[in-house]
Scaffold this motif. Structure first.
Motif, PDB file in Angstrom:
ATOM      1  N   PHE A   1     -37.328  25.000 101.359  1.00  0.00           N
ATOM      2  CA  PHE A   1     -36.394  24.431 102.336  1.00  0.00           C
ATOM      3  C   PHE A   1     -36.584  25.000 103.742  1.00  0.00           C
ATOM      4  CE2 PHE A   1     -34.228  24.799  98.154  1.00  0.00           C
ATOM      5  CZ  PHE A   1     -34.352  23.477  97.781  1.00  0.00           C
ATOM      6  N   GLN A   2     -37.839  25.384 104.077  1.00  0.00           N
ATOM      7  CA  GLN A   2     -38.103  25.921 105.415  1.00  0.00           C
ATOM      8  C   GLN A   2     -37.874  24.883 106.513  1.00  0.00           C
ATOM      9  OE1 GLN A   2     -40.178  26.390 102.756  1.00  0.00           O
ATOM     10  NE2 GLN A   2     -41.028  28.456 102.755  1.00  0.00           N
ATOM     11  N   ASP A   3     -37.843  23.596 106.142  1.00  0.00           N
ATOM     12  CA  ASP A   3     -37.534  22.570 107.148  1.00  0.00           C
ATOM     13  C   ASP A   3     -36.132  22.765 107.727  1.00  0.00           C
ATOM     14  OD1 ASP A   3     -36.418  21.880 104.673  1.00  0.00           O
ATOM     15  OD2 ASP A   3     -36.641  19.727 104.997  1.00  0.00           O
ATOM     16  N   THR A   4     -35.225  23.371 106.947  1.00  0.00           N
ATOM     17  CA  THR A   4     -33.855  23.611 107.419  1.00  0.00           C
ATOM     18  C   THR A   4     -33.860  24.496 108.660  1.00  0.00           C
ATOM     19  OG1 THR A   4     -32.974  23.397 105.177  1.00  0.00           O
ATOM     20  CG2 THR A   4     -31.602  24.547 106.783  1.00  0.00           C
ATOM     21  N   GLY A   5     -34.606  25.597 108.585  1.00  0.00           N
ATOM     22  CA  GLY A   5     -34.662  26.516 109.716  1.00  0.00           C
ATOM     23  C   GLY A   5     -35.336  25.911 110.931  1.00  0.00           C
ATOM     24  N   VAL A   6     -36.490  25.260 110.716  1.00  0.00           N
ATOM     25  CA  VAL A   6     -37.220  24.649 111.833  1.00  0.00           C
ATOM     26  C   VAL A   6     -36.363  23.568 112.497  1.00  0.00           C
ATOM     27  CG1 VAL A   6     -39.261  23.312 112.485  1.00  0.00           C
ATOM     28  CG2 VAL A   6     -39.475  25.187 110.844  1.00  0.00           C
ATOM     29  N   PHE A   7     -35.685  22.759 111.667  1.00  0.00           N
ATOM     30  CA  PHE A   7     -34.797  21.700 112.172  1.00  0.00           C
ATOM     31  C   PHE A   7     -33.719  22.277 113.090  1.00  0.00           C
ATOM     32  CE2 PHE A   7     -30.434  20.267 111.370  1.00  0.00           C
ATOM     33  CZ  PHE A   7     -30.447  18.994 111.928  1.00  0.00           C
ATOM     34  N   PHE A   8     -32.974  23.252 112.590  1.00  0.00           N
ATOM     35  CA  PHE A   8     -31.825  23.763 113.345  1.00  0.00           C
ATOM     36  C   PHE A   8     -32.276  24.498 114.606  1.00  0.00           C
ATOM     37  CE2 PHE A   8     -28.002  25.843 114.509  1.00  0.00           C
ATOM     38  CZ  PHE A   8     -26.956  25.236 113.842  1.00  0.00           C
ATOM     39  N   ILE A   9     -33.308  25.305 114.483  1.00  0.00           N
ATOM     40  CA  ILE A   9     -33.764  26.116 115.612  1.00  0.00           C
ATOM     41  C   ILE A   9     -34.347  25.244 116.726  1.00  0.00           C
ATOM     42  CG2 ILE A   9     -35.521  27.808 116.295  1.00  0.00           C
ATOM     43  CD1 ILE A   9     -34.986  29.144 113.505  1.00  0.00           C
ATOM     44  N   THR A  10     -35.175  24.272 116.371  1.00  0.00           N
ATOM     45  CA  THR A  10     -35.782  23.426 117.414  1.00  0.00           C
ATOM     46  C   THR A  10     -34.725  22.584 118.130  1.00  0.00           C
ATOM     47  OG1 THR A  10     -36.388  21.771 115.728  1.00  0.00           O
ATOM     48  CG2 THR A  10     -38.096  23.336 116.404  1.00  0.00           C
ATOM     49  N   LEU A  11     -33.803  21.989 117.380  1.00  0.00           N
ATOM     50  CA  LEU A  11     -32.753  21.196 118.031  1.00  0.00           C
ATOM     51  C   LEU A  11     -31.865  22.069 118.907  1.00  0.00           C
ATOM     52  CD1 LEU A  11     -33.736  18.878 116.241  1.00  0.00           C
ATOM     53  CD2 LEU A  11     -31.354  18.344 115.714  1.00  0.00           C
ATOM     54  N   SER A  12     -31.650  23.306 118.494  1.00  0.00           N
ATOM     55  CA  SER A  12     -30.793  24.214 119.256  1.00  0.00           C
ATOM     56  C   SER A  12     -31.418  24.634 120.576  1.00  0.00           C
ATOM     57  CB  SER A  12     -30.494  25.470 118.426  1.00  0.00           C
ATOM     58  OG  SER A  12     -29.818  25.140 117.233  1.00  0.00           O
ATOM     59  N   LEU A  13     -32.725  24.861 120.584  1.00  0.00           N
ATOM     60  CA  LEU A  13     -33.392  25.448 121.746  1.00  0.00           C
ATOM     61  C   LEU A  13     -34.003  24.421 122.699  1.00  0.00           C
ATOM     62  CD1 LEU A  13     -35.154  28.471 120.003  1.00  0.00           C
ATOM     63  CD2 LEU A  13     -33.156  28.544 121.502  1.00  0.00           C
ATOM     64  N   ALA A  14     -34.193  23.197 122.240  1.00  0.00           N
ATOM     65  CA  ALA A  14     -34.852  22.189 123.088  1.00  0.00           C
ATOM     66  C   ALA A  14     -34.007  21.869 124.324  1.00  0.00           C
ATOM     67  CB  ALA A  14     -35.100  20.919 122.288  1.00  0.00           C
ATOM     68  N   ASP A  15     -34.672  21.736 125.474  1.00  0.00           N
ATOM     69  CA  ASP A  15     -33.981  21.321 126.695  1.00  0.00           C
ATOM     70  C   ASP A  15     -33.661  19.832 126.670  1.00  0.00           C
ATOM     71  OD1 ASP A  15     -33.889  23.785 127.927  1.00  0.00           O
ATOM     72  OD2 ASP A  15     -35.827  23.540 128.894  1.00  0.00           O
TER      73      ASP A  15
END
Length: 345
Positions: free
Chosen positions: A184-198
């Motif tokens: 379920f590593q997609d969970t972390g990548v999903f949340f982190i990228t959406l959080s940090l993207a401008d």
């Protein structure tokens, strides 16, 4: 050749599906690509197949991973990619042949950190369209800081069917959790990228096909009990280290997504592990029960969490009851009807 998009294909013992995944990358209508296959030393013929295809197409690179970890393999790909953008095709999935072309055209037009499309869930028997966001108003416009909470709250967890600016990935040193296997590593990548993207752009067309009937997929591993917990620990620690103020702003929606993920996991795991997981559920939510935001949580969800915290064993007895399941089905139907009326307005 100028590389515009790096396609990452992580694999381990994927011979049953890898041909379809790689074919969908090789035959993209958009040609300014490189294809990075990150294989964890497969022993079922996958690696031999990749080497044979590499001899036919100079755009294919093979990286050998010394760890059988999807997260570690992705991180190797993040490090080695040379494109302006990168995308991920998992080895049991495939992309529509014009995915890169359509997403890159949108990237040129809107210049966002993330351009993300809907996806199609599929099995051998059927296909089911899945929206990335359950809120139609989030599509076809540039989403900025003020949209993040709503976007995270109402989005399907899926890093697939998207392109990410490589400069954005490297600016924040974004990584996947290097836990064992596919966990379920997609969970972390999903949340982190959406959080940090401008800036983020959602495209309402399914350009990626996500396989639901791979028996070896992590979603079907009923003994992966706490991997979801590890992902949410990883998300919190990463964002808290990267930007504490952002983590404070997102904490309420973080708890909401975590709650939903834990509830989903409870239904997914083997029955013999459910009581232990309910106890873990109680342990992690007890310190934050008074911080739950009613803009996200319903009164019923908060009441249920309090019951779990107060007496996990008694809650487990209720959970096993057929009446509990009937009540849950009724609540889901009620929410669905409410959503339909909302969308009709």
């Amino acid at each position: 050749m100028s590389i515009k998009i790096s396609i990452l294909i992580p694999s381990y013992n994927s011979i049953k599906y890898i041909k379809e995944a790689l074919k969908s990358a090789v035959n993209q209508t958009f040609k300014d690509i490189e294809i990075i296959c990150i294989d964890a030393n497969s022993n079922d013929g996958t690696l031999e197949f990749l080497k044979e295809e590499q001899r036919k197409d100079e755009r294919i690179r093979i990286i050998l991973s010394d760890k059988k970890s999807l997260g570690y393999q992705l991180n190797l790909g993040f490090k080695e990619a040379k494109g302006e953008y990168l995308t991920i095709i998992e080895s049991d999935d495939y992309a529509r042949l014009d995915m890169c072309e359509k997403l890159y055209e949108l990237a040129l037009k809107y210049n966002c950190d993330i351009i993300k499309s809907d996806i199609m869930h599929f099995t051998r028997r059927e296909k089911q369209y899945k929206v990335i966001s359950y809120e139609a108003n989030l599509y076809n416009k540039i989403l900025k800081e003020q949209d993040k909470i709503e976007l995270i709250q109402h989005s399907l967890i899926a890093y697939q069917g998207a392109i990410y600016k490589l400069d954005f990935i490297r600016k924040f040193k974004i990584k996947a959790n290097e836990s064992d296997g596919a966990s379920f590593q997609d969970t972390g990548v999903f949340f982190i990228t959406l959080s940090l993207a401008d800036s983020i752009y959602l495209h309402n067309e399914a350009l990626y096909f996500y396989r639901k009937d791979n028996e070896n997929s992590s979603i079907h591993s009923k003994e992966k009990i706490y991997c979801v917990c590890d992902e949410y620990d990883f998300i919190y620690n990463f964002l808290n280290k990267c930007d504490k103020e952002l983590m404070k702003k997102l904490f309420a929606v973080f708890l909401y997504k975590k709650f939903k993920a834990y509830w989903w996991n409870l239904k997914r795991i083997d029955n013999k592990f459910k009581l232990d997981f309910i106890k873990r559920f109680a342990l992690e939510f007890e310190p934050v029960i008074d911080k739950l935001d009613k803009n996200f949580f319903t009164n019923g969800e908060i009441r249920e969490l309090k019951e779990i915290i107060k007496d996990p064993e008694n809650f487990y007895k209720r959970y096993k009851s057929p009446f509990f399941k009937l009540r849950k089905k009724g609540a889901r139907l009620k929410r669905k009807i409410k959503s339909l009326f909302k969308n009709d307005k």
